[in-house]
Design a protein around this motif. Structure first.
Motif, PDB file in Angstrom:
ATOM      1  N   PHE A 280      -4.063  -1.744  -5.032  1.00  0.00           N
ATOM      2  CA  PHE A 280      -5.113  -0.713  -5.116  1.00  0.00           C
ATOM      3  C   PHE A 280      -5.277  -0.115  -6.509  1.00  0.00           C
TER       4      PHE A 280
ATOM      5  N   THR B  48      -2.453   8.146   1.206  1.00  0.00           N
ATOM      6  CA  THR B  48      -3.674   8.222   0.387  1.00  0.00           C
ATOM      7  C   THR B  48      -4.627   9.288   0.939  1.00  0.00           C
TER       8      THR B  48
ATOM      9  N   GLU C  89       1.057   4.345  -4.051  1.00  0.00           N
ATOM     10  CA  GLU C  89       1.590   2.980  -4.059  1.00  0.00           C
ATOM     11  C   GLU C  89       2.882   2.912  -4.885  1.00  0.00           C
TER      12      GLU C  89
ATOM     13  N   ARG D   6     -11.071   2.450  -1.509  1.00  0.00           N
ATOM     14  CA  ARG D   6     -10.207   2.517  -0.333  1.00  0.00           C
ATOM     15  C   ARG D   6     -10.066   1.140   0.312  1.00  0.00           C
ATOM     16  N   GLY D   7      -8.844   0.818   0.688  1.00  0.00           N
ATOM     17  CA  GLY D   7      -8.562  -0.492   1.266  1.00  0.00           C
ATOM     18  C   GLY D   7      -8.324  -1.568   0.216  1.00  0.00           C
ATOM     19  N   GLY D   8      -8.275  -1.162  -1.054  1.00  0.00           N
ATOM     20  CA  GLY D   8      -8.272  -2.125  -2.160  1.00  0.00           C
ATOM     21  C   GLY D   8      -6.983  -2.910  -2.364  1.00  0.00           C
ATOM     22  N   SER D   9      -5.911  -2.592  -1.638  1.00  0.00           N
ATOM     23  CA  SER D   9      -4.671  -3.368  -1.815  1.00  0.00           C
ATOM     24  C   SER D   9      -4.860  -4.832  -1.412  1.00  0.00           C
TER      25      SER D   9
ATOM     26  N   SER E  27       0.854  -1.189   0.000  1.00  0.00           N
ATOM     27  CA  SER E  27       0.000   0.000   0.000  1.00  0.00           C
ATOM     28  C   SER E  27       0.888   1.237   0.000  1.00  0.00           C
ATOM     29  N   ALA E  28       0.239   2.403  -0.060  1.00  0.00           N
ATOM     30  CA  ALA E  28       0.961   3.671   0.038  1.00  0.00           C
ATOM     31  C   ALA E  28       1.482   3.847   1.470  1.00  0.00           C
TER      32      ALA E  28
HETATM   33  N1  ASP Z   1      -3.681   3.090  -0.103  1.00  0.00           N
HETATM   34  C1  ASP Z   1      -5.056   2.745  -0.316  1.00  0.00           C
HETATM   35  C2  ASP Z   1      -5.909   3.275   0.835  1.00  0.00           C
HETATM   36  O1  ASP Z   1      -5.387   3.885   1.759  1.00  0.00           O
HETATM   37  C3  ASP Z   1      -5.258   1.268  -0.511  1.00  0.00           C
HETATM   38  C4  ASP Z   1      -4.944   0.389   0.682  1.00  0.00           C
HETATM   39  O2  ASP Z   1      -4.214   0.806   1.586  1.00  0.00           O
HETATM   40  O3  ASP Z   1      -5.409  -0.743   0.695  1.00  0.00           O
HETATM   41  O4  ASP Z   1      -7.088   3.093   0.817  1.00  0.00           O
END
Ligand code: ASP
Ligand code: ADP
Ligand code: MG
Length: 404
Positions: free
Chosen positions: A135, A46, A73, A149-152, A40-41
């Motif tokens: 992501f 993000t 990312e 969001r959260g897609g990693s 992820s970032a």
């Molecule tokens: N960097 C993206 C987010 O903060 C994806 C992730 O972290 O999964 O949503």
């Protein structure tokens, strides 16, 4: 050599020191397996990028927002690859497009439609560790997209499925999946195993620890997903299993809260076939997800009120859409309540204990918490409460079912 996918979230790659820690974990795995890493970032990057966009434009263009968010990312993959090289492990970073990830052409919440694994395989065969950006993907036209969001997590599980990986390890900042968010309920207990079905439901209603689509993909492809801590490797974490493979079945496995909810009602909707389809079809077209739908009748049987819950961030969009639908179908109007948190209990054995719902409502009542809406399914009971009651409600319900 079997293949393992390792995913590291934002907190795990927050600084250079943490990136070096991640590289040492990957190096150990790479000594025995082929490894695809998904990152992820860094930290809150993000969030920072979203803020920059909203300061620049009131309604940022969705294509440009994806172009911006995808950069987060890209910083971490390059740094993780460098840190691995520094440890003598040959590694190469890849963006979503370089990973061969094709998505639908919907910006900000695209679904993966295909993964061409040729390039990944070529580098794995040459002995590289592939470090992929979570992501993000690319449309068949070469446009950059993001997965929500959260897609990693979803990138990691999708790669594990496409590559036939033996395990997908999701490394994060907690030791696994708990009976409630351990940062909210200090007495929450680590679950050693959880079924795909329960996890999917938990993820959908607020357990941020896994992206719902990642769980969906894991269930469909029977991927062995482990959620574990980047900072405490002694702990094996939580494993996702099919319900039939679980050793124990609990009536209630966990409690979740989603604080970013809002309630909408379309008032006095004419009672005729096709109207509900029109209301929810319009919302679905614009990707507004809806939960806790109630259609209640009036003394005047020719009209109904339709009430439901959505994400608070979708409120402006949904209100606009619904006002247009209400005018079209001859409903009286649209009512909104932005002060909603959804507290849910999830358990594969819920239906075996008919008094569970009554106990939950009773405990909330005794704590002076008003319930605005209720919905139930085979493995979930949700109550909409006021935001200010959310934390207390979670604690009360967690305590009630002795989850600690
Ligand atoms: N960097 C993206 C987010 O903060 C994806 C992730 O972290 O999964 O949503
Ligand atoms: P990452 O950046 O590693 O993807 P996330 O912040 O997306 O991490 O997810 C981990 C967070 O999920 C935890 O810090 C925790 O606060 C939250 N969380 C919510 N519900 C749960 C739960 N039931 N079990 C574990 N963590 C949870
Ligand atoms: Mg996450």
């Amino acid at each position: 050599m079997s293949l393992i996918v390792n995913k590291f979230g934002g907190t795990s790659v927050k600084s250079v020191a943490r990136i070096k820690n991640v590289a040492s974990i990957v190096a150990r795995t790479a000594a025995e397996h082929s490894v695809v890493v998904v990152v992820s970032a860094m930290g809150d990057t993000t969030d920072y990028l979203v803020k920059l966009a909203s300061q620049t434009s009131r309604a940022p263009d969705r294509r440009e927002l994806d172009a911006l968010l995808a950069t987060g990312e890209q910083i971490s993959i390059a740094l993780v690859a460098m840190a691995l090289n520094e440890l003598g492990v040959r590694a190469i970073s890849m963006t979503g497009a370089q990973l061969g990830i094709t998505t639908e052409s919907i910006h900000n919440s695209a679904r993966i439609v295909d993964i061409n694994t040729d390039r990944i395989k070529r580098f794995l065969d040459k002995g590289y560790v592939v470090v992929g950006a979570g992501f993000q993907g690319s449309t068949s036209d070469g446009e950059t997209t993001t997965l929500g969001r959260g897609g990693s997590d979803t990138t990691a599980v999708a790669l594990a499925a496409a590559m036939g990986a033996s395990v997908c390890d999701i490394y994060t900042d907690v030791s696994g999946v708990y009976t409630a968010d351990p940062n909210l309920v200090p007495t929450a207990k680590l679950l050693y195993e959880v079924s795909y079905e329960e996890m999917l439901e938990m993820a959908r209603v607020g357990a941020q620890v896994l992206h719902p689509r990642a769980v969906e993909l894991a269930r469909r492809n029977r991927i062995k997903v482990r959620v574990r801590s980047t900072f405490n490797l002694d702990n094996e974490g939580t494993i996702l299993l099919g319900a039939d493979e679980m050793e124990i079945s609990r009536p209630v496995s966990g409690v979740t809260v989603d604080r970013d909810q809002a309630r909408l009602a379309v008032l006095k909707v004419p009672d005729r076939p096709g109207v509900a389809g029109e209301v929810f079809g319009t919302l679905a077209e614009h990707r507004v997800s809806v939960d806790m739908i109630i259609q209640a009748f009036h003394e005047n049987r020719s009209v109904n009120d339709i009430t439901f819950v959505i994400k608070r961030s979708d409120l402006d969009l949904a209100r606009g859409l619904l006002e247009a639908v209400a005018a079209r179908v001859g409903a009286e109007g649209v009512l909104e309540d932005p002060d909603v948190a959804k507290v849910s209990i999830i358990g594969a054995g819920l239906m075996d204990q008919p008094d569970t719902a009554a106990r939950m409502f009773g405990a909330l009542g005794k704590a002076g918490i008003n319930i605005k809406m209720i919905s139930t399914s085979e493995i979930r009971i949700s109550c909409a409460v006021s935001e200010r009651d959310a934390q207390k409600a979670v604690a009360v319900v967690h305590d009630l079912f002795h989850l600690d």
